[in-house]
Design an enzyme around this catalytic site. Structure first.
Site, PDB file in Angstrom:
ATOM      1  N   LEU A 257       0.828  -1.199   0.000  1.00 16.64           N
ATOM      2  CA  LEU A 257       0.000   0.000   0.000  1.00 16.64           C
ATOM      3  C   LEU A 257       0.867   1.256   0.000  1.00 16.64           C
ATOM      4  CD1 LEU A 257      -2.941  -0.889   2.409  1.00 16.64           C
ATOM      5  CD2 LEU A 257      -3.101  -0.360  -0.028  1.00 16.64           C
ATOM      6  N   ARG A 261       0.716   4.009  -2.758  1.00 16.57           N
ATOM      7  CA  ARG A 261       0.413   5.409  -2.460  1.00 16.57           C
ATOM      8  C   ARG A 261       1.337   6.359  -3.205  1.00 16.57           C
ATOM      9  NH1 ARG A 261      -0.765   3.446   3.639  1.00 16.57           N
ATOM     10  NH2 ARG A 261      -2.983   3.071   3.301  1.00 16.57           N
ATOM     11  N   PHE A 394      -8.687   5.632  -3.651  1.00 18.47           N
ATOM     12  CA  PHE A 394      -7.715   4.543  -3.857  1.00 18.47           C
ATOM     13  C   PHE A 394      -6.648   4.512  -2.760  1.00 18.47           C
ATOM     14  CE2 PHE A 394      -7.832   3.877  -8.784  1.00 18.47           C
ATOM     15  CZ  PHE A 394      -8.648   2.778  -8.621  1.00 18.47           C
ATOM     16  N   GLU A 395      -6.109   3.317  -2.521  1.00 19.01           N
ATOM     17  CA  GLU A 395      -4.943   3.114  -1.634  1.00 19.01           C
ATOM     18  C   GLU A 395      -5.153   3.687  -0.230  1.00 19.01           C
ATOM     19  OE1 GLU A 395      -3.231   1.120  -2.964  1.00 19.01           O
ATOM     20  OE2 GLU A 395      -3.062   1.485  -5.098  1.00 19.01           O
ATOM     21  N   GLY A 396      -6.355   3.513   0.277  1.00 20.46           N
ATOM     22  CA  GLY A 396      -6.693   4.107   1.562  1.00 20.46           C
ATOM     23  C   GLY A 396      -7.199   5.513   1.324  1.00 20.46           C
TER      24      GLY A 396
END
Length: 586
Positions: A257, A261, A394-396
């Site tokens: 992740l 990011r 996206f991505e958290g």
């Protein structure tokens, strides 16, 4: 290049020569940049409409073409048919493929979160079996973490894995949602809890019995990318497909992740540049009241601010990639690699938030410059606007990433790995002799701005130190304060990166540094006032007595003092250069 530890930017100064910038690209990296731009322009952009309508086989065939050019293998070691180009070259590819709309999502999901878990954490046998096909595009990868009741809270996953009595298979049951590349991927990195407890990663082949793929999601943007659910109904996965260690899936997930990011940040920078280019060209062509709208001050102001935000994002993202490249040098063991990436978890979250929010601003202003045409599908601004929106999810989500930043800082501080609390305690003594620079007499470029930056760091220490001392372990429940702390961290890193890049360029060639200085100043004088406002909100909330509030507001006012400059003139100069070039320019 001297390696600065992750998050230490808040308490240390750094020599501009020690950071990596886009101006440091090698000749080979410039060639890669040009090759990817040509591939995007010639192979992807002419097919954007058909990609968005998900013409069967088109994205898959374009990924195969990218594989033939070596664009899928930048992060794959040579012994597995990879290019092993390094993180900077990989970053350049990610940024420049972003002009390809939805295709860039399919591309990044394959080369990044899809393939990297095997590159970084796979066994030798797994690497030999999967990486050659993934590096060349013979097979396509996907990454399956998100579940219906576990979005950003990955460890709340319900998908379960149980070992068969003969010890040959893990039987998976559960569902994953929002999986990019799902409809055509061959290899899936999937997370499940062994016996419902031990969070673990698995490599799942498409033809696994008991594994099926749901229908395509109908999305607001990135319409050309495949997004489906995955269903596991007694899916039998061979034990040799367990990835990493049992119960250590979080190590893989969180580090992948982090990579995802900063790669998302790179894509956001690339798309921001595209939006500036389209908006600039339209502004030069579109006439109102008998003149091109590019002549209007409000349009020029928009273009200048779009460029300044993009410059700050570009500066911080390549600074981060340079650090990660250096940190990973010589490391092959999965645990060492994981630790090296985790070192920059704060900066990865910062890059994700800053770059995606800058992109949101840039694409919104691009639509505005196009006017009514920006709202129609006939022009590119409409697609870019829709496609950009997902990047804040996206991505958290950006909210989750804002939670991560202060939480990571405090954890490092408690472990003694980052002397943040000590720096906050030392602040009182420093305030006594604090001198505020409002003018350097024009003799030392950027001296005043670096002084503003240093005081911004002290302002963060005031707020962060107070919050840590007042709430301690209960700080996690004070999300409004956490958000303020995160916002300050993000802006300080962006301001510093922009200034360091400009100063580094200035040391090499004053003439070529002019635009970078203007862009840095345009960004600094827009961002710096925000810090005082955030600090005031935090102080008014955290202190109970009027006397404490007044005392700390006085300190905050002193730390955030600055002399306004002629920012309108600077933005006019930036806009003139952008319009002359017809694109983003540094």
């Amino acid at each position: 290049m001297e390696l600065q530890k992750g998050a230490f930017y808040l308490i240390e100064d750094i020599d501009p020569e020690k950071i990596f910038t886009a101006e440091d690209f090698s000749d080979e990296q410039r060639m890669i940049e040009s090759m990817v731009a040509d591939f995007t322009q010639n192979e992807i952009i002419p097919n954007l409409e058909e990609i968005d309508h998900q013409k069967e086989g088109l994205s898959r065939s374009l990924l195969a073409k990218a594989g033939e050019l070596g664009l899928l293998s930048a992060d794959v070691p040579e012994e597995y048919e990879g290019g092993e180009m390094g993180k900077i070259s990989s970053a350049i590819i990610t940024e420049n493929i972003s002009a390809g709309g939805s295709f860039s999502v399919s591309f990044s999901a394959h080369t990044g979160i899809g393939s990297l878990p095997i590159v970084l954490f796979g066994t030798e046998e797994q690497k030999k079996r999967y990486l050659p096909d993934l590096a060349t595009g013979r097979k396509i990868a996907a990454y399956a973490l998100t579940e219906p009741m576990a979005g950003s809270d990955a460890l709340a996953a319900k998908t379960k894995a149980v070992l068969t009595e003969d010890g040959k298979y893990y039987v998976l049951n559960g569902e994953k949602i929002f999986i990019t590349n799902a409809s055509f991927a061959d290899v899936f990195v999937v997370y499940a809890k062994i016996d419902g407890e031990k969070f673990t990663a698995f490599i799942v082949d498409r033809d696994t019995p008991g594994f099926s793929i749901g229908p395509e999601e109908k999305k607001l943007g990135i319409k050309g990318s495949s997004t489906c659910s995955l269903i596991f109904e007694d899916a039998k996965v061979p034990v040799e497909n367990l990835l990493g260690e049992i119960g250590k899936g979080h190590v893989i997930a969180f580090n992948i992740l982090n990579i995802g990011r900063y790669k998302l940040g790179l894509g956001s920078v690339g798309l921001s540049k595209s939006a500036i280019s389209y908006a600039t060209k339209y502004a030069l062509e579109r006439q109102q009241f008998g003149i091109p709208i590019a002549k209007f001050g409000m349009i020029q102001n928009k273009l200048a601010q779009m460029a300044a935000k993009t410059y700050a994002s570009e500066s911080l993202i390549y600074r981060l990639v340079g650090n990660i490249e250096e940190a990973l040098h010589g490391k092959v063991d999965g645990r060492e690699i994981g630790a090296a990436i985790e070192e920059y978890a704060v900066e990865c979250s910062i890059s994700k938030v800053h770059c995606s929010e800058s992109l949101a601003y840039v694409t919104d202003e691009a639509v505005q410059i196009y006017g009514g045409y920006g709202y129609t599908q006939e022009f590119p601004a409409e697609r870019m606007y829709r496609d950009a929106r997902i990047n804040r999810i996206f991505e958290g989500t950006n909210e989750v990433n804002r939670l991560i930043i202060p939480a990571t800082l405090l954890r490092l501080g408690m472990k003694g790995q980052l002397p943040l609390l000590q720096a906050a305690q030392d602040l009182a003594g420093q305030l006594i002799s604090l001198q505020v620079k409002t003018s350097s007499g024009g003799e030392v470029p950027l001296e005043v701005e670096f002084d503003m930056l240093n005081r911004a760091k002290k302002l963060f220490l005031l707020i962060g130190g107070t919050a840590a001392q007042k709430y301690m372990k209960k700080l996690a429940k004070e999300q409004e304060i956490i958000e303020i702390m995160a916002n300050m961290c993000i802006e300080i890193y962006a301001m510093e990166s922009a200034l360091l890049r400009a100063k580094k360029a200035l040391a090499k060639d004053a003439a070529s540094a002019e635009t970078k200085i203007e862009l840095a100043m345009a960004y600094i004088y827009d961002a710096f006032p925000k810090l005082e406002n955030w600090a005031k909100q935090a102080i008014a909330y955290m202190f109970e007595s009027n006397e404490e509030v007044r005392t700390n507001l006085s300190i905050a006012k002193r730390l955030s003092k600055y002399q306004p400059i002629n920012i309108i003139d600077i933005r006019q100069k930036i806009a003139k250069k952008v319009l002359e070039a017809g694109k983003y320019v540094v």
